[in-house]
Enzyme design. Structure first.
Site, PDB file in Angstrom:
ATOM      1  N   ASP A  95      38.087  37.655  34.757  1.00 13.98           N
ATOM      2  CA  ASP A  95      37.231  37.974  33.620  1.00 13.98           C
ATOM      3  C   ASP A  95      35.792  37.369  33.506  1.00 13.98           C
ATOM      4  O   ASP A  95      35.705  36.066  33.871  1.00 13.98           O
ATOM      5  CB  ASP A  95      38.107  37.863  32.382  1.00 13.98           C
ATOM      6  CG  ASP A  95      39.172  38.496  32.085  1.00 13.98           C
ATOM      7  OD1 ASP A  95      39.290  39.450  32.933  1.00 13.98           O
ATOM      8  OD2 ASP A  95      40.264  38.069  31.569  1.00 13.98           O
TER       9      ASP A  95
HETATM   10  N1  URA Z   1      44.451  37.023  33.869  1.00 18.12           N
HETATM   11  C1  URA Z   1      43.574  36.930  32.888  1.00 18.12           C
HETATM   12  O1  URA Z   1      43.774  37.532  31.688  1.00 18.12           O
HETATM   13  N2  URA Z   1      42.050  37.091  33.184  1.00 18.12           N
HETATM   14  C2  URA Z   1      41.738  36.685  34.445  1.00 18.12           C
HETATM   15  O2  URA Z   1      40.288  36.702  34.723  1.00 18.12           O
HETATM   16  C3  URA Z   1      42.659  36.408  35.417  1.00 18.12           C
HETATM   17  C4  URA Z   1      43.986  36.698  35.087  1.00 18.12           C
END
Ligand code: URA
Length: 237
Positions: A95
């Site tokens: 993310d």
């Molecule tokens: N889980 C998440 O919630 N975000 C990420 O970027 C990776 C794993």
């Protein structure tokens, strides 16, 4: 293009040039990405020219190769130096508000395996949570919680106790290892047990560890690390 012995002869005869110069008779090391090797004037390239780069992804950077809204991407962070003319793409995604280990490569076969659920490649995260988790919440995370796209597979979840400050601030730092890669999975898992993630960092991906790489820094994987990635997905290298 030649056996080792024949290659030695080509080198001694002067047919081989590295960056336009005759290399020393033996023991010359080249960087296949940076050095130009010619034999009788024709450029030769090694059969595998893939590039594998580990990045510690900073906050607010998008894990796609290109962004339509022109936001900063992980390729912008690598720059020309990091890409060296290869069409790199991220292996899976983090993310925008997640930091940490992101692998980039132009090896489509390996990337496919590393992200396919069948190979269950481990992803390790350090998770800072705004609250305190009781034993029941930890147990639920370990066994699997119900998300809107189904139950999560069993996960490793440990409270990292090193930071004594956590107790006073009412926060918890966890180490979470999952073998799936669903959208925002760790955040949604914590949400399912009533917690809000304050910071999320990926510290490990299969056999890779981020080690001392600082945010925004990148490095090329060692041949040993590339081989370990192959083994982690059932490829003998
Ligand atoms: N889980 C998440 O919630 N975000 C990420 O970027 C990776 C794993």
């Amino acid at each position: 293009m030649a056996s080792r012995r024949a290659a030695d002869e080509l080198i001694t005869s002067g047919s081989v040039l590295v960056n336009g110069r005759r290399p020393p008779a033996s023991g010359a090391l080249i960087d296949p990405d940076a050095d130009i090797v010619t034999v009788d004037g024709r450029r030769v390239r090694p059969p595998t020219t893939h590039r594998y780069v580990m990045l510690n992804k900073p906050l607010g950077v998008i894990s796609t190769a290109r962004d339509e809204a022109d936001r900063k991407t992980v390729l912008d962070v690598l720059g020309e130096q990091g890409q060296r003319g290869h069409r790199l793409f991220p292996v899976g995604r983090l993310d925008g508000d997640t930091t940490g280990l992101l692998l980039l490569t132009d090896d489509g076969g390996l990337s496919y395996r590393l992200t396919h659920p069948r190979y269950k490649v481990a992803k390790e995260y350090v998770v800072r949570v705004a609250g305190v988790l009781d034993a029941r919440a930890l147990d639920r995370l370990r066994r699997g919680v119900r998300l809107d796209d189904g139950m999560t597979a069993p996960a490793e979840v440990d409270v990292i106790r090193a930071a004594g400050r956590d107790r006073d601030s009412g926060r918890t730092t966890l180490r979470v290892v999952i073998h799936e890669g669903r959208h925002r999975q760790v955040r949604r898992m914590l949400q399912a047990v009533g917690q809000r993630v304050a910071a999320l960092e990926r510290s490990g991906f299969g056999p890779l560890r981020m080690g001392r790489l600082r945010r925004g820094e990148w490095r090329v994987l060692t041949p040993r690390e590339v081989a370990a990635l192959g083994r982690a997905t059932g490829l003998e290298r």
